[in-house]
Motif scaffolding. Structure first.
Motif, PDB file in Angstrom:
ATOM      1  N   LEU A  48      59.971  31.783  59.360  1.00 50.23           N
ATOM      2  CA  LEU A  48      60.518  33.096  59.714  1.00 50.23           C
ATOM      3  C   LEU A  48      61.019  33.885  58.512  1.00 50.23           C
ATOM      4  CD1 LEU A  48      62.325  32.128  63.008  1.00 50.23           C
ATOM      5  CD2 LEU A  48      60.662  33.989  62.770  1.00 50.23           C
ATOM      6  N   THR A  49      61.226  33.233  57.377  1.00 46.73           N
ATOM      7  CA  THR A  49      61.689  33.955  56.188  1.00 46.73           C
ATOM      8  C   THR A  49      60.572  34.772  55.557  1.00 46.73           C
ATOM      9  OG1 THR A  49      61.262  32.098  54.689  1.00 46.73           O
ATOM     10  CG2 THR A  49      63.456  32.208  55.700  1.00 46.73           C
ATOM     11  N   THR A  50      59.314  34.430  55.853  1.00 40.24           N
ATOM     12  CA  THR A  50      58.189  35.138  55.234  1.00 40.24           C
ATOM     13  C   THR A  50      57.197  35.715  56.240  1.00 40.24           C
ATOM     14  OG1 THR A  50      56.939  33.066  55.036  1.00 40.24           O
ATOM     15  CG2 THR A  50      58.256  33.750  53.127  1.00 40.24           C
ATOM     16  N   ASN A  51      57.317  35.316  57.499  1.00 42.59           N
ATOM     17  CA  ASN A  51      56.348  35.736  58.509  1.00 42.59           C
ATOM     18  C   ASN A  51      57.043  36.210  59.780  1.00 42.59           C
ATOM     19  OD1 ASN A  51      55.028  33.116  57.095  1.00 42.59           O
ATOM     20  ND2 ASN A  51      53.495  34.679  57.446  1.00 42.59           N
ATOM     21  N   MET A  66      63.115  29.819  78.834  1.00 38.40           N
ATOM     22  CA  MET A  66      63.918  31.025  78.613  1.00 38.40           C
ATOM     23  C   MET A  66      63.856  31.384  77.134  1.00 38.40           C
ATOM     24  SD  MET A  66      65.904  31.417  81.640  1.00 38.40           S
ATOM     25  CE  MET A  66      67.422  32.086  81.087  1.00 38.40           C
ATOM     26  N   ALA A  67      63.946  32.671  76.833  1.00 32.61           N
ATOM     27  CA  ALA A  67      63.897  33.135  75.448  1.00 32.61           C
ATOM     28  C   ALA A  67      64.990  32.479  74.599  1.00 32.61           C
ATOM     29  CB  ALA A  67      64.017  34.651  75.398  1.00 32.61           C
ATOM     30  N   GLU A  68      66.128  32.179  75.214  1.00 31.71           N
ATOM     31  CA  GLU A  68      67.250  31.568  74.493  1.00 31.71           C
ATOM     32  C   GLU A  68      66.946  30.140  74.041  1.00 31.71           C
ATOM     33  OE1 GLU A  68      67.636  32.799  77.752  1.00 31.71           O
ATOM     34  OE2 GLU A  68      68.194  34.781  77.005  1.00 31.71           O
ATOM     35  N   GLU A  69      65.922  29.527  74.605  1.00 29.94           N
ATOM     36  CA  GLU A  69      65.546  28.161  74.242  1.00 29.94           C
ATOM     37  C   GLU A  69      64.633  28.106  73.014  1.00 29.94           C
ATOM     38  OE1 GLU A  69      64.819  25.460  77.842  1.00 29.94           O
ATOM     39  OE2 GLU A  69      64.368  27.492  78.599  1.00 29.94           O
ATOM     40  N   LEU A  70      64.102  29.246  72.614  1.00 30.36           N
ATOM     41  CA  LEU A  70      63.172  29.293  71.487  1.00 30.36           C
ATOM     42  C   LEU A  70      63.920  29.234  70.158  1.00 30.36           C
ATOM     43  CD1 LEU A  70      60.932  32.222  72.762  1.00 30.36           C
ATOM     44  CD2 LEU A  70      60.496  29.758  72.991  1.00 30.36           C
ATOM     45  N   VAL A  71      63.205  28.846  69.116  1.00 29.56           N
ATOM     46  CA  VAL A  71      63.771  28.894  67.767  1.00 29.56           C
ATOM     47  C   VAL A  71      64.259  30.320  67.531  1.00 29.56           C
ATOM     48  CG1 VAL A  71      63.183  28.769  65.316  1.00 29.56           C
ATOM     49  CG2 VAL A  71      62.344  27.011  66.876  1.00 29.56           C
ATOM     50  N   LYS A  72      65.485  30.444  67.062  1.00 26.47           N
ATOM     51  CA  LYS A  72      66.074  31.767  66.842  1.00 26.47           C
ATOM     52  C   LYS A  72      65.236  32.561  65.843  1.00 26.47           C
ATOM     53  CE  LYS A  72      70.624  30.924  68.424  1.00 26.47           C
ATOM     54  NZ  LYS A  72      70.206  30.834  69.785  1.00 26.47           N
ATOM     55  N   GLY A  73      64.915  33.792  66.225  1.00 25.59           N
ATOM     56  CA  GLY A  73      64.132  34.674  65.367  1.00 25.59           C
ATOM     57  C   GLY A  73      62.707  34.877  65.852  1.00 25.59           C
ATOM     58  N   ILE A  74      62.249  34.022  66.753  1.00 24.35           N
ATOM     59  CA  ILE A  74      60.919  34.213  67.325  1.00 24.35           C
ATOM     60  C   ILE A  74      61.004  35.343  68.348  1.00 24.35           C
ATOM     61  CG2 ILE A  74      59.085  33.207  68.731  1.00 24.35           C
ATOM     62  CD1 ILE A  74      59.627  30.540  67.400  1.00 24.35           C
ATOM     63  N   GLU A  75      60.136  36.338  68.179  1.00 19.71           N
ATOM     64  CA  GLU A  75      60.141  37.513  69.046  1.00 19.71           C
ATOM     65  C   GLU A  75      59.337  37.264  70.319  1.00 19.71           C
ATOM     66  OE1 GLU A  75      58.986  41.181  67.032  1.00 19.71           O
ATOM     67  OE2 GLU A  75      59.255  40.100  65.146  1.00 19.71           O
ATOM     68  N   VAL A  76      59.869  37.693  71.430  1.00 19.68           N
ATOM     69  CA  VAL A  76      59.147  37.640  72.701  1.00 19.68           C
ATOM     70  C   VAL A  76      58.462  38.997  72.881  1.00 19.68           C
ATOM     71  CG1 VAL A  76      59.336  37.331  75.183  1.00 19.68           C
ATOM     72  CG2 VAL A  76      60.822  36.016  73.647  1.00 19.68           C
ATOM     73  N   ILE A  77      57.129  38.971  73.034  1.00 20.88           N
ATOM     74  CA  ILE A  77      56.358  40.208  73.164  1.00 20.88           C
ATOM     75  C   ILE A  77      55.584  40.206  74.487  1.00 20.88           C
ATOM     76  CG2 ILE A  77      56.173  40.537  70.661  1.00 20.88           C
ATOM     77  CD1 ILE A  77      53.247  39.521  70.878  1.00 20.88           C
ATOM     78  N   ASP A  78      55.169  41.393  74.903  1.00 18.04           N
ATOM     79  CA  ASP A  78      54.347  41.508  76.107  1.00 18.04           C
ATOM     80  C   ASP A  78      52.896  41.777  75.711  1.00 18.04           C
ATOM     81  OD1 ASP A  78      54.218  44.233  75.412  1.00 18.04           O
ATOM     82  OD2 ASP A  78      55.674  44.831  76.924  1.00 18.04           O
ATOM     83  N   TYR A  79      52.026  41.931  76.714  1.00 21.94           N
ATOM     84  CA  TYR A  79      50.605  42.127  76.437  1.00 21.94           C
ATOM     85  C   TYR A  79      50.328  43.395  75.638  1.00 21.94           C
ATOM     86  CZ  TYR A  79      48.946  38.223  79.229  1.00 21.94           C
ATOM     87  OH  TYR A  79      48.685  36.971  79.701  1.00 21.94           O
ATOM     88  N   ALA A  80      51.060  44.471  75.931  1.00 19.39           N
ATOM     89  CA  ALA A  80      50.858  45.720  75.199  1.00 19.39           C
ATOM     90  C   ALA A  80      51.154  45.528  73.709  1.00 19.39           C
ATOM     91  CB  ALA A  80      51.732  46.821  75.785  1.00 19.39           C
ATOM     92  N   GLU A  81      52.202  44.776  73.403  1.00 18.44           N
ATOM     93  CA  GLU A  81      52.538  44.514  71.993  1.00 18.44           C
ATOM     94  C   GLU A  81      51.491  43.606  71.350  1.00 18.44           C
ATOM     95  OE1 GLU A  81      57.310  44.574  71.723  1.00 18.44           O
ATOM     96  OE2 GLU A  81      56.490  43.342  73.357  1.00 18.44           O
ATOM     97  N   LEU A  82      50.937  42.667  72.110  1.00 18.21           N
ATOM     98  CA  LEU A  82      49.875  41.816  71.589  1.00 18.21           C
ATOM     99  C   LEU A  82      48.638  42.652  71.258  1.00 18.21           C
ATOM    100  CD1 LEU A  82      48.717  39.022  70.885  1.00 18.21           C
ATOM    101  CD2 LEU A  82      48.088  38.781  73.302  1.00 18.21           C
ATOM    102  N   VAL A  83      48.284  43.550  72.141  1.00 21.03           N
ATOM    103  CA  VAL A  83      47.143  44.444  71.882  1.00 21.03           C
ATOM    104  C   VAL A  83      47.403  45.270  70.639  1.00 21.03           C
ATOM    105  CG1 VAL A  83      45.851  46.424  72.768  1.00 21.03           C
ATOM    106  CG2 VAL A  83      46.373  44.500  74.278  1.00 21.03           C
ATOM    107  N   ASP A  84      48.613  45.783  70.495  1.00 20.70           N
ATOM    108  CA  ASP A  84      48.979  46.564  69.313  1.00 20.70           C
ATOM    109  C   ASP A  84      48.821  45.746  68.036  1.00 20.70           C
ATOM    110  OD1 ASP A  84      49.988  49.001  68.132  1.00 20.70           O
ATOM    111  OD2 ASP A  84      51.887  47.933  67.795  1.00 20.70           O
ATOM    112  N   LEU A  85      49.228  44.482  68.070  1.00 22.00           N
ATOM    113  CA  LEU A  85      49.073  43.611  66.901  1.00 22.00           C
ATOM    114  C   LEU A  85      47.598  43.397  66.557  1.00 22.00           C
ATOM    115  CD1 LEU A  85      51.814  40.889  67.518  1.00 22.00           C
ATOM    116  CD2 LEU A  85      51.765  42.599  65.686  1.00 22.00           C
ATOM    117  N   THR A  86      46.750  43.264  67.580  1.00 24.12           N
ATOM    118  CA  THR A  86      45.323  43.060  67.315  1.00 24.12           C
ATOM    119  C   THR A  86      44.686  44.315  66.722  1.00 24.12           C
ATOM    120  OG1 THR A  86      44.617  43.664  69.563  1.00 24.12           O
ATOM    121  CG2 THR A  86      45.091  41.333  69.139  1.00 24.12           C
ATOM    122  N   ILE A  87      45.202  45.470  67.075  1.00 26.05           N
ATOM    123  CA  ILE A  87      44.682  46.722  66.508  1.00 26.05           C
ATOM    124  C   ILE A  87      45.128  46.887  65.062  1.00 26.05           C
ATOM    125  CG2 ILE A  87      44.847  49.242  66.679  1.00 26.05           C
ATOM    126  CD1 ILE A  87      45.030  48.818  69.758  1.00 26.05           C
TER     127      ILE A  87
END
Length: 96
Positions: A48-51, A66-87
């Protein structure tokens, strides 16, 4: 570069192949390996320090995570944000 990680268990070699500034998205069963109490939590925290690390909201929801169970700093995104990343990322690497 955008890395789409489907593989579970996640091999640390996948994380080591990303360059600074790359975006890594965890999908499907790979989301089971990005929990705070998981074996990869230290590696993911360092990453997470570089990516930018993301997880698809539907994939954690369907697995009862739950999002709170994830490693702190990992972003939860939806499908629209995933599509945006692919573009935005002309190079995409899938890890199946």
């Amino acid at each position: 570069m955008l890395h789409l990680v489907f593989q579970s268990p996640i091999e640390t070699a996948i994380l080591e192949r990303s360059d600074s500034g790359d975006v890594i998205v965890f999908l499907e069963n790979s989301v089971l390996r990005i929990l705070q109490k998981g074996a990869l939590s230290d590696s993911l925290s360092r990453q997470l320090t570089t990516n930018r690390l993301c997880v698809l909201s539907d994939d954690i929801s369907v697995r009862g995570i739950m999002a709170e169970e994830l490693v702190k700093g990992i972003e939860v995104i939806d499908y629209a944000e995933l599509v945006d990343l692919t573009i935005k990322n002309t190079v995409i690497q899938s890890w199946c």
